[in-house]
Design a protein around this motif. Structure first.
Motif, PDB file in Angstrom:
ATOM      1  N   GLN A  83       0.787  -1.226   0.113  1.00 58.50           N
ATOM      2  CA  GLN A  83      -0.026  -0.114   0.058  1.00 58.50           C
ATOM      3  C   GLN A  83       0.923   1.365   0.168  1.00 58.50           C
ATOM      4  N   ALA A  84       1.366   1.809  -1.177  1.00 61.53           N
ATOM      5  CA  ALA A  84       2.239   2.893  -1.439  1.00 61.53           C
ATOM      6  C   ALA A  84       1.961   3.905  -0.525  1.00 61.53           C
ATOM      7  N   VAL A  85       2.733   4.735  -0.007  1.00 62.03           N
ATOM      8  CA  VAL A  85       2.594   5.937   0.837  1.00 62.03           C
ATOM      9  C   VAL A  85       3.366   7.130   0.374  1.00 62.03           C
ATOM     10  N   ARG A  86       2.710   8.076   0.084  1.00 61.43           N
ATOM     11  CA  ARG A  86       3.355   9.468  -0.021  1.00 61.43           C
ATOM     12  C   ARG A  86       3.256  10.367   1.095  1.00 61.43           C
ATOM     13  N   PHE A  87       4.199  11.116   1.187  1.00 67.36           N
ATOM     14  CA  PHE A  87       3.998  12.238   2.408  1.00 67.36           C
ATOM     15  C   PHE A  87       4.074  13.792   1.441  1.00 67.36           C
ATOM     16  N   ILE A  98      -8.149   1.562   2.600  1.00 69.50           N
ATOM     17  CA  ILE A  98      -8.504   0.419   2.535  1.00 69.50           C
ATOM     18  C   ILE A  98      -9.628   0.317   3.714  1.00 69.50           C
ATOM     19  N   PRO A  99     -10.909   0.802   3.102  1.00 67.05           N
ATOM     20  CA  PRO A  99     -11.975   0.963   3.988  1.00 67.05           C
ATOM     21  C   PRO A  99     -12.731  -0.332   4.474  1.00 67.05           C
ATOM     22  N   ASP A 100     -12.585  -1.678   3.773  1.00 62.81           N
ATOM     23  CA  ASP A 100     -13.040  -2.687   4.415  1.00 62.81           C
ATOM     24  C   ASP A 100     -12.336  -3.851   3.766  1.00 62.81           C
ATOM     25  N   ALA A 101     -12.854  -5.174   4.395  1.00 66.54           N
ATOM     26  CA  ALA A 101     -12.134  -6.237   4.030  1.00 66.54           C
ATOM     27  C   ALA A 101     -11.808  -6.722   2.619  1.00 66.54           C
ATOM     28  N   ARG A 102     -12.734  -6.099   1.687  1.00 66.34           N
ATOM     29  CA  ARG A 102     -12.173  -6.379   0.184  1.00 66.34           C
ATOM     30  C   ARG A 102     -10.915  -5.639  -0.115  1.00 66.34           C
ATOM     31  N   GLY A 103     -10.737  -4.761   0.335  1.00 69.90           N
ATOM     32  CA  GLY A 103      -9.354  -4.067   0.276  1.00 69.90           C
ATOM     33  C   GLY A 103      -8.217  -4.824   0.741  1.00 69.90           C
ATOM     34  N   LEU A 104      -8.203  -5.574   1.349  1.00 67.79           N
ATOM     35  CA  LEU A 104      -7.159  -6.628   1.798  1.00 67.79           C
ATOM     36  C   LEU A 104      -6.533  -7.237   0.641  1.00 67.79           C
ATOM     37  N   GLY A 172     -13.386  -9.246   9.775  1.00 65.43           N
ATOM     38  CA  GLY A 172     -12.867  -8.483   8.703  1.00 65.43           C
ATOM     39  C   GLY A 172     -11.622  -7.915   9.174  1.00 65.43           C
ATOM     40  N   PHE A 173     -11.923  -6.822  10.220  1.00 67.43           N
ATOM     41  CA  PHE A 173     -10.837  -5.984  10.601  1.00 67.43           C
ATOM     42  C   PHE A 173      -9.558  -6.611  11.414  1.00 67.43           C
ATOM     43  N   GLU A 174     -10.300  -7.725  11.940  1.00 65.05           N
ATOM     44  CA  GLU A 174      -8.976  -8.692  12.606  1.00 65.05           C
ATOM     45  C   GLU A 174      -8.029  -9.143  11.386  1.00 65.05           C
ATOM     46  N   GLU A 175      -8.561  -9.481  10.329  1.00 64.58           N
ATOM     47  CA  GLU A 175      -7.700  -9.998   9.252  1.00 64.58           C
ATOM     48  C   GLU A 175      -6.498  -8.874   9.315  1.00 64.58           C
ATOM     49  N   LEU A 176      -7.032  -7.599   9.183  1.00 73.10           N
ATOM     50  CA  LEU A 176      -6.163  -6.451   8.873  1.00 73.10           C
ATOM     51  C   LEU A 176      -5.073  -6.529   9.993  1.00 73.10           C
ATOM     52  N   ILE A 177      -5.469  -6.467  11.334  1.00 69.94           N
ATOM     53  CA  ILE A 177      -4.770  -6.522  12.554  1.00 69.94           C
ATOM     54  C   ILE A 177      -3.890  -7.783  12.401  1.00 69.94           C
TER      55      ILE A 177
END
Ligand SMILES: Cc1c2[nH]c(c1CCC(=O)O)Cc1[nH]c(c(CCC(=O)O)c1C)Cc1[nH]c(c(CCC(=O)O)c1C)Cc1[nH]c(c(C)c1CCC(=O)O)C2
Length: 342
Positions: A83-87, A98-104, A172-177
Motif C-alpha cells: 500500500q504505497a505511501v506518499r508524504f 482500505i476501507p473494508d475487508a475487500r481492500g485486503l 474482517g478488521f481482525e484480518e487486517l490486524i
C-alpha cells in the motif's frame, strides 16, 4: 558496563535517568532541515542509509542523549505490504485507503523485507558510529495505529474510519490486524538482527478506543508481537507506548509484557509512581508544549517528573514527539536540569 537505558529496561533505578526525546531527529534542528532539503521526499530520506544514518546521529552529537532512535517512519510497513505511501509537503501521509475487508486483497500476503533493506542498512551504519553507552532503538507502529492510516488513507482527528470498520465487521478488521501483527514481528525481528538494542511500539491512537476495543485492538496484538520477540529475540528490550490509554495504562502495564511503558503527558506523576512504576519501568512524560514555552514552566515540569518518578526506574522523555517550533536552547535547559546531579 551495560548502557544506562538498558539497565532501566531491566528494572534498575538510576540516580540520573537516561534521556531521549521522541522525534528527536526532526525539523527543530537546522542540521536536519539541511539534510532533508537534499533528499527529494521524506520517504527517500528514510530509504537512503547515508542520509538516514546521518540524521539519526545528529541529536546524539548535539545533545549527547542516552538513546538514538532509528530515523524512519511507522508507515514504511504499509508501504512494504504493497500500500504505497506518499508524504505531502506540509500535509502528512497519503495512502490509497482500505476501507473494508475487500481492500485486503490489494496487500501482499507477507511484508516485503527487501524493500526495507535500506532501513536495516541504516541500523548497521548507525551501530558502527554510536558511542558505547548510547542505546540504539528501533521501532514500529502498533497494529491499531498503523491500521488507522491504512483504513483512512491519511491522518484523521478521531480515527473514525478504522473504529467504524472494527465495530461493523470485527472479523474482517481482525484480518487486517493479524497481517500487521505478522508484519511487525518480521520487521522488528529484522531490526534486532541488524543491531538495535531495544524497540519501541508506538500506539499513538490507542486513546481513541473504548475499553473493550482497547483490549482487543491495542493490547492483544501488541502482546502477540511481544511474545514473538521474547521467543525469537530474547535479548532485545521492548517499550510500549499506548498514548492516551488513561486509566487503562495499568492493565496495559500488567498484561502486555513490555519492559517499560511510555506515558503521555496527561498521566499524573504521583499516580504513575504509585501504581505503574511498581509494575514496570516508565518513560516520559514532559508536555512537548512546555518545552516550546521554556522558562519557569519548563523547570517546574522537569522537577515534577523527577520528583514523582525519579525514585523508581525512569527513562526521561517527552509525552509525545517534539514539535518543529521548539527552541534548541530549551532542549539544552531540560537536559541540564535532568542531569544536574551527574
Ligand atoms: C503516527 C506516527 C507517524 N510516524 C511516527 C508515528 C508514531 C509517533 C507519533 O505519534 O508521532 C513515528 C516516527 N516518525 C519519525 C520517527 C523517527 C525517529 C524519531 O526521531 O523519533 C518516528 C519514530 C520521523 C518523521 N515522520 C514524519 C516526519 C516529518 C516529515 C519531514 O521531516 O518532512 C518525521 C521527522 C512525518 C509523519 N509521519 C507520520 C505522520 C502523521 C507524519 C506527518 C506529520 C508531521 O509532519 O509531523 C506517521
Amino acid at each position: 558496563m551495560q548502557k544506562p537505558l538498558l539497565r532501566v529496561l531491566n528494572g534498575e533505578t538510576l540516580a540520573v535517568p537516561p534521556v531521549w526525546m521522541m522525534r528527536q531527529a526532526g525539523r527543530y534542528l537546522p542540521e536536519y532541515r539541511e539534510v532533508r532539503a537534499k533528499a527529494g521526499s521524506f520517504l527517500e530520506l528514510c530509504y537512503t542509509p547515508d542520509l538516514a544514518a546521518e540524521v539519526t546521529l545528529q541529536p546524539i552529537r548535539r545533545f549527547g542523549f542516552d538513546a538514538a532512535i532509528l530515523f524512519s517512519d511507522i508507515l514504511v510497513v504499509p508501504d512494504a505490504l504493497g500500500q504505497a505511501v506518499r508524504f505531502e509537503e506540509g500535509e502528512g501521509p497519503r495512502l490509497n485507503p482500505i476501507p473494508d475487508a475487500r481492500g485486503l486483497r490489494r496487500l501482499h500476503e507477507r511484508i516485503d523485507l527487501d524493500r526495507l533493506g535500506p532501513v536495516f542498512e541504516t541500523i548497521r551504519r548507525v551501530k558502527g558510529e554510536l558511542p558505547g553507552d548510547v542505546a540504539l532503538l528501533g521501532f514500529c507502529g502498533a497494529p491499531w495505529t498503523v491500521a488507522t492510516y491504512m483504513v483512512a488513507g491519511r491522518g484523521t482527528p478521531d480515527q473514525a474510519p478504522a473504529r467504524l470498520w472494527a465495530y461493523r465487521d470485527p472479523d474482517g478488521f481482525e484480518e487486517l490486524i493479524d497481517r500487521l501483527v505478522d508484519a511487525s514481528c518480521a520487521y522488528l525481528g529484522a531490526q534486532i538482527e541488524a543491531g538495535v538494542d531495544a524497540v519501541q511500539i508506538f500506539d499513538s491512537w490507542a486513546g481513541t478506543l473504548a475499553p473493550d476495543e482497547f483490549r482487543r485492538w491495542a493490547m492483544d496484538p501488541v502482546a502477540r508481537i511481544v511474545a514473538y520477540l521474547r521467543e525469537h529475540h530474547p535479548q532485545a528490550g521492548i517499550i510500549g507506548f499506548p498514548r492516551g490509554a488513561g486509566t487503562l495504562y495499568e492493565t496495559y502495564a500488567r498484561h502486555v509484557g513490555v519492559d517499560a511503558i511510555g506515558l503521555d503527558w496527561s498521566v499524573d506523576w504521583a499516580w504513575a509512581g504509585q501504581v505503574l512504576q511498581p509494575v514496570k519501568p516508565v518513560q516520559g512524560n514532559l508536555d512537548p508544549l512546555v518545552l516550546v514555552a521554556g522558562g519557569p514552566a519548563l523547570d517546574a515540569a522537569v522537577d515534577g517528573i523527577l520528583a514523582g518518578l525519579g525514585k523508581g526506574p525512569l527513562i526521561f522523555n517527552l509525552g509525545h514527539g517534539i514539535t518543529p517550533e521548539t527552541p534548541i536552547a530549551h532542549v539544552e535547559r531540560m537536559l541540564a536540569r535532568v542531569r544536574k546531579a551527574r
